[in-house]
Design a protein around this motif. Structure first.
Motif, PDB file in Angstrom:
ATOM      1  N   GLY A 231       0.793  -1.223   0.000  1.00  0.00           N
ATOM      2  CA  GLY A 231       0.000   0.000   0.000  1.00  0.00           C
ATOM      3  C   GLY A 231       0.822   1.268   0.000  1.00  0.00           C
ATOM      4  O   GLY A 231       0.281   2.374   0.101  1.00  0.00           O
ATOM      5  N   VAL A 232       2.140   1.112  -0.127  1.00  0.00           N
ATOM      6  CA  VAL A 232       3.060   2.255  -0.196  1.00  0.00           C
ATOM      7  C   VAL A 232       3.982   2.083  -1.396  1.00  0.00           C
ATOM      8  O   VAL A 232       3.999   2.905  -2.310  1.00  0.00           O
ATOM      9  CB  VAL A 232       3.898   2.390   1.099  1.00  0.00           C
ATOM     10  N   ASP A 233       4.742   0.979  -1.384  1.00  0.00           N
ATOM     11  CA  ASP A 233       5.697   0.701  -2.453  1.00  0.00           C
ATOM     12  C   ASP A 233       5.129  -0.219  -3.532  1.00  0.00           C
ATOM     13  O   ASP A 233       5.714  -0.376  -4.602  1.00  0.00           O
ATOM     14  CB  ASP A 233       6.962   0.067  -1.872  1.00  0.00           C
ATOM     15  N   TYR A 234       3.994  -0.861  -3.221  1.00  0.00           N
ATOM     16  CA  TYR A 234       3.257  -1.661  -4.207  1.00  0.00           C
ATOM     17  C   TYR A 234       1.800  -1.693  -3.777  1.00  0.00           C
ATOM     18  O   TYR A 234       1.464  -1.311  -2.645  1.00  0.00           O
ATOM     19  CB  TYR A 234       3.845  -3.066  -4.362  1.00  0.00           C
ATOM     20  N   ASP A 235       0.913  -2.121  -4.680  1.00  0.00           N
ATOM     21  CA  ASP A 235      -0.523  -1.997  -4.443  1.00  0.00           C
ATOM     22  C   ASP A 235      -0.976  -2.750  -3.198  1.00  0.00           C
ATOM     23  O   ASP A 235      -0.597  -3.904  -2.968  1.00  0.00           O
ATOM     24  CB  ASP A 235      -1.305  -2.498  -5.661  1.00  0.00           C
ATOM     25  N   GLY A 236      -1.834  -2.080  -2.417  1.00  0.00           N
ATOM     26  CA  GLY A 236      -2.336  -2.633  -1.172  1.00  0.00           C
ATOM     27  C   GLY A 236      -3.782  -3.078  -1.253  1.00  0.00           C
ATOM     28  O   GLY A 236      -4.271  -3.460  -2.313  1.00  0.00           O
TER      29      GLY A 236
ATOM     30  N   GLU B 252     -11.011  -4.427  -4.100  1.00  0.00           N
ATOM     31  CA  GLU B 252     -11.796  -5.663  -3.991  1.00  0.00           C
ATOM     32  C   GLU B 252     -10.908  -6.899  -3.991  1.00  0.00           C
ATOM     33  O   GLU B 252     -11.264  -7.929  -3.407  1.00  0.00           O
ATOM     34  CB  GLU B 252     -12.811  -5.718  -5.129  1.00  0.00           C
ATOM     35  N   PHE B 253      -9.748  -6.792  -4.646  1.00  0.00           N
ATOM     36  CA  PHE B 253      -8.795  -7.901  -4.685  1.00  0.00           C
ATOM     37  C   PHE B 253      -7.385  -7.345  -4.482  1.00  0.00           C
ATOM     38  O   PHE B 253      -7.097  -6.199  -4.838  1.00  0.00           O
ATOM     39  CB  PHE B 253      -8.856  -8.639  -6.030  1.00  0.00           C
ATOM     40  N   ALA B 254      -6.502  -8.180  -3.913  1.00  0.00           N
ATOM     41  CA  ALA B 254      -5.112  -7.774  -3.706  1.00  0.00           C
ATOM     42  C   ALA B 254      -4.197  -8.964  -3.946  1.00  0.00           C
ATOM     43  O   ALA B 254      -4.565 -10.114  -3.678  1.00  0.00           O
ATOM     44  CB  ALA B 254      -4.918  -7.239  -2.290  1.00  0.00           C
ATOM     45  N   LEU B 255      -3.001  -8.688  -4.452  1.00  0.00           N
ATOM     46  CA  LEU B 255      -1.990  -9.723  -4.645  1.00  0.00           C
ATOM     47  C   LEU B 255      -1.014  -9.721  -3.480  1.00  0.00           C
ATOM     48  O   LEU B 255      -0.731  -8.678  -2.884  1.00  0.00           O
ATOM     49  CB  LEU B 255      -1.211  -9.485  -5.938  1.00  0.00           C
ATOM     50  N   ALA B 256      -0.479 -10.913  -3.172  1.00  0.00           N
ATOM     51  CA  ALA B 256       0.520 -11.028  -2.115  1.00  0.00           C
ATOM     52  C   ALA B 256       1.496 -12.138  -2.457  1.00  0.00           C
ATOM     53  O   ALA B 256       1.095 -13.182  -2.988  1.00  0.00           O
ATOM     54  CB  ALA B 256      -0.144 -11.321  -0.779  1.00  0.00           C
ATOM     55  N   ARG B 257       2.773 -11.907  -2.194  1.00  0.00           N
ATOM     56  CA  ARG B 257       3.750 -12.985  -2.310  1.00  0.00           C
ATOM     57  C   ARG B 257       3.366 -14.065  -1.298  1.00  0.00           C
ATOM     58  O   ARG B 257       2.987 -13.750  -0.171  1.00  0.00           O
ATOM     59  CB  ARG B 257       5.152 -12.443  -2.036  1.00  0.00           C
TER      60      ARG B 257
END
Length: 338
Positions: free
Chosen positions: A106-111, A115-120
């Motif tokens: 949410g700062v250096d990449y999308d947070g 409705e949807f979010a990606l995460a490693r």
């Protein structure tokens, strides 16, 4: 599935938060996509919008805000083994690269104001079925930052006297967490009467007004004359540091969890040295702190229900930010629900 989704996007160049329709992201290798069920509104988000904070590693100048995120696994990318659609999870507030550099969600990449979010995959943490998403999402940061301050930086031990200056979003949790680790007494220090009352309901043994002329005497009386073993500044203002240093015990620690961007002044190095006191900087938390808190919640040791001040639709993110800016209702946490 719809090809587009709603997201709260910060345009860094003009510091404008805009609710926009953007494509639903596809998980890449080692990534998991979650359907967001709850996302916290943090003072850091407000600082980003206002310009007090600026992303260090953001490629481009637009980012979806939100580093406190919980939801369910929706899709799994290649090599993201062990995850299945439907699993209830929270997301760590950031990730490290191979060099140790921390990239903040949410700062250096999308947070997660979307409705949807990606995460490693290694930043996804399973949560128990009985932990509400609204409570789970605030564990990374709102709860893990004070937990790390209390347990790691402050090294708080059972029976130690602890003071918490500023019982807002972080300090309110610090009061609960200090009680959990056995600190005694736990003293909340807060100018707002309503916040002092709230601190008492969360487990503080006493709640003091920092402007009271008898403040120092009250602290000494509450601690049997010795002062505070550990003091936490969650307010991030110079007068807090100055006041806390006047009531530290021998070998007392002052933990700076709030950020003032100002010099820290020690009035007398001879007294400070003689009493072998210390000032400790603190920032954020590590992955294990989030996992510890989820374990505590799973065992029923941590109840965050009182922390959820209100839940708003994602579409009302701008109103939520305005409420945090104005401290309307003195919220601990406002939650966005897509």
């Amino acid at each position: 599935m719809a090809a587009d989704m709603l997201a709260g996007r910060l345009h860094v160049a003009d510091r404008r938060l805009r609710m926009e329709t953007v494509p639903v992201p596809e998980p890449g290798r080692n990534q998991v996509r979650i359907r967001v069920k709850a996302a916290g509104v943090c003072l850091s988000d407000v600082h980003l919008i206002e310009g007090a904070l600026t992303p260090l590693y953001l490629p481009g100048d637009v980012v979806t805000l939100g580093h406190e995120v919980a939801g369910v696994v929706d899709a799994v990318g290649d090599d993201a083994d062990g995850w299945e659609p439907g699993q209830r999870v929270l997301l760590q507030a950031g990730e490290r690269d191979r060099t140790g550099t921390v990239f903040t969600r949410g700062v250096d990449y999308d947070g997660g104001w979307a409705e949807f979010a990606l995460a490693r995959q290694d930043t996804v943490v399973p949560i128990p079925d009985d932990l509400p998403f609204e409570q789970a999402c605030i564990i990374p940061d709102a709860v893990s930052t004070p937990w790390a301050a209390v347990t790691d930086t402050g090294r708080t031990r059972p029976g130690e006297a602890a003071g918490v200056w500023g019982v807002g979003g972080l300090g309110a949790h610090a009061v609960q967490l200090l009680r959990l680790v056995g600190a005694a007494p736990v003293i909340a220090v807060e100018p707002l009467a309503a916040a002092r009352e709230r601190a008492l309901t969360l487990g503080a043994d006493a709640a003091l007004d920092p402007g009271d002329a008898a403040f120092r005497d009250a602290v000494l009386e509450l601690t049997g004359g010795r002062g505070l073993d550990v003091a936490f500044d969650f307010a991030g203002v110079t007068p807090v540091r100055e006041q806390a240093l006047t009531v530290l015990a021998r070998r007392g620690r002052l933990v700076l969890a709030g950020i003032a961007d100002k010099p820290v002044t020690i009035a007398s190095d001879s007294t400070f040295n003689y009493l072998q006191q210390s000032v400790l900087g603190h920032y954020g938390s590590e992955a294990e702190h989030v996992e510890q808190l989820v374990a505590l919640a799973r065992q029923g040791r941590l109840d965050l229900a009182a922390s959820i001040s209100d839940v708003l639709p994602l579409a009302e993110a701008e109103q939520a930010v305005a409420r945090v800016q104005s401290k309307q209702g003195n919220p601990i946490r406002l939650i966005l629900r897509p």
